[in-house]
Scaffold this motif. Structure first.
Motif, mmCIF file in Angstrom:
data_model
loop_
_atom_site.group_PDB
_atom_site.id
_atom_site.type_symbol
_atom_site.label_atom_id
_atom_site.label_comp_id
_atom_site.label_asym_id
_atom_site.label_seq_id
_atom_site.Cartn_x
_atom_site.Cartn_y
_atom_site.Cartn_z
ATOM 1 N N LEU A 107 78.193 48.612 -4.594
ATOM 2 C CA LEU A 107 78.039 49.257 -3.288
ATOM 3 C C LEU A 107 77.162 50.502 -3.343
ATOM 4 C CD1 LEU A 107 81.680 48.897 -1.974
ATOM 5 C CD2 LEU A 107 79.675 47.586 -1.320
ATOM 6 N N THR A 108 76.549 50.763 -4.475
ATOM 7 C CA THR A 108 75.699 51.940 -4.624
ATOM 8 C C THR A 108 74.283 51.596 -4.191
ATOM 9 O OG1 THR A 108 77.040 52.674 -6.472
ATOM 10 C CG2 THR A 108 74.867 53.685 -6.230
ATOM 11 N N ARG A 109 73.740 52.359 -3.244
ATOM 12 C CA ARG A 109 72.368 52.170 -2.773
ATOM 13 C C ARG A 109 71.434 52.849 -3.752
ATOM 14 N NH1 ARG A 109 67.323 52.505 -1.145
ATOM 15 N NH2 ARG A 109 66.796 52.926 1.008
ATOM 16 N N ASP A 110 70.539 52.101 -4.378
ATOM 17 C CA ASP A 110 69.560 52.650 -5.319
ATOM 18 C C ASP A 110 68.407 53.209 -4.500
ATOM 19 O OD1 ASP A 110 67.937 53.322 -7.402
ATOM 20 O OD2 ASP A 110 68.038 51.376 -8.393
ATOM 21 N N ALA A 111 68.329 54.531 -4.400
ATOM 22 C CA ALA A 111 67.403 55.184 -3.482
ATOM 23 C C ALA A 111 66.033 55.458 -4.086
ATOM 24 C CB ALA A 111 68.018 56.494 -2.996
ATOM 25 N N ARG A 112 65.776 54.995 -5.304
ATOM 26 C CA ARG A 112 64.472 55.270 -5.921
ATOM 27 C C ARG A 112 63.372 54.504 -5.200
ATOM 28 N NH1 ARG A 112 65.399 53.492 -11.846
ATOM 29 N NH2 ARG A 112 66.607 51.938 -10.736
ATOM 30 N N ILE A 113 62.382 55.246 -4.706
ATOM 31 C CA ILE A 113 61.228 54.648 -4.054
ATOM 32 C C ILE A 113 59.959 55.230 -4.660
ATOM 33 C CG2 ILE A 113 62.382 54.173 -1.865
ATOM 34 C CD1 ILE A 113 61.003 56.685 -0.758
ATOM 35 N N LYS A 114 58.827 54.610 -4.368
ATOM 36 C CA LYS A 114 57.564 55.074 -4.919
ATOM 37 C C LYS A 114 57.209 56.431 -4.323
ATOM 38 C CE LYS A 114 52.932 53.564 -5.925
ATOM 39 N NZ LYS A 114 51.969 52.468 -5.874
ATOM 40 N N GLU A 115 56.798 57.356 -5.189
ATOM 41 C CA GLU A 115 56.425 58.696 -4.762
ATOM 42 C C GLU A 115 55.047 58.662 -4.126
ATOM 43 O OE1 GLU A 115 56.057 63.101 -6.895
ATOM 44 O OE2 GLU A 115 56.866 61.409 -7.995
ATOM 45 N N ARG A 116 54.846 59.472 -3.099
ATOM 46 C CA ARG A 116 53.571 59.443 -2.388
ATOM 47 C C ARG A 116 52.455 60.077 -3.210
ATOM 48 N NH1 ARG A 116 51.034 63.428 0.202
ATOM 49 N NH2 ARG A 116 51.936 65.503 0.180
ATOM 50 N N LYS A 117 51.216 59.664 -2.940
ATOM 51 C CA LYS A 117 50.045 60.211 -3.622
ATOM 52 C C LYS A 117 49.718 61.572 -3.003
ATOM 53 C CE LYS A 117 45.146 59.405 -4.343
ATOM 54 N NZ LYS A 117 44.789 60.748 -3.922
#
Length: 133
Positions: A107-117
Motif C-alpha cells: 500500500l506504499t505509493r512509490d513517489a520517485r519521479i524523474k527530476e526536471r531539467k
C-alpha cells in the motif's frame, strides 16, 4: 476509490503511470487495456508476478476478474501502478486485508519521479564540461 455492490474501483500511480483497477468477483481473468494481461506485459514473467503479487500474497488469484485501464509511462511503472491499484481495491473489498498488505509494503505509493531539467545544464544535474582556459 469507488465501491459498488458488485464492482470495486481503485487507482494506483507510479512515476507517470496511472492505473484504474476494477475488481469483480469471478474466475481470475486479467484484462489490461482490452488485452490479456500476459500479452500486454509482453510475456515478461517478472512484471506479471509483480502485478499479481497482492493476489498471490492473500491467496485470491482465481477469485476476481480484474479489468485495468492504464496510461502513461513504461511497462515497469505501469506494472507497479497496477500492483498499488489492486492492493487498494482489495482493501476496499475487505478491510481486514489492510494490515497484512500494509506490513508487506503493497500500500506504499512509490513517489520517485524523474527530476526536471534545469537551464544551463544538460540534464537535471549534469553540467557541461568545465574548461579553465
Amino acid at each position: 476509490m469507488i465501491k459498488n455492490f458488485n464492482k470495486i474501483i481503485a487507482t494506483g500511480r507510479r512515476k507517470s503511470s496511472i492505473a484504474t483497477v476494477e475488481l469483480v468477483p469471478g474466475n481470475g481473468r486479467f484484462i489490461i487495456n482490452n488485452q490479456s494481461g500476459i500479452n500486454y506485459m509482453q510475456d515478461n514473467a517478472y512484471l506479471i508476478m509483480q502485478m499479481q503479487s497482492p493476489l498471490d500474497f492473500l491467496e485470491l488469484k482465481n477469485k476476481f476478474d480484474i479489468q485495468i485501464t492504464v496510461k502513461g509511462g513504461g511497462l515497469v511503472g505501469q506494472a507497479n501502478a497496477i500492483k498499488l491499484g489492486i492492493s487498494r481495491a482489495l482493501c476496499l473489498f475487505q478491510n481486514n486485508y489492510r494490515p497484512s498488505l500494509k506490513l508487506k509494503g503493497f500500500l506504499t505509493r512509490d513517489a520517485r519521479i524523474k527530476e526536471r531539467k534545469k537551464y544551463g545544464l544538460k540534464k537535471a544535474r549534469k553540467a557541461p564540461q568545465f574548461s579553465k582556459r
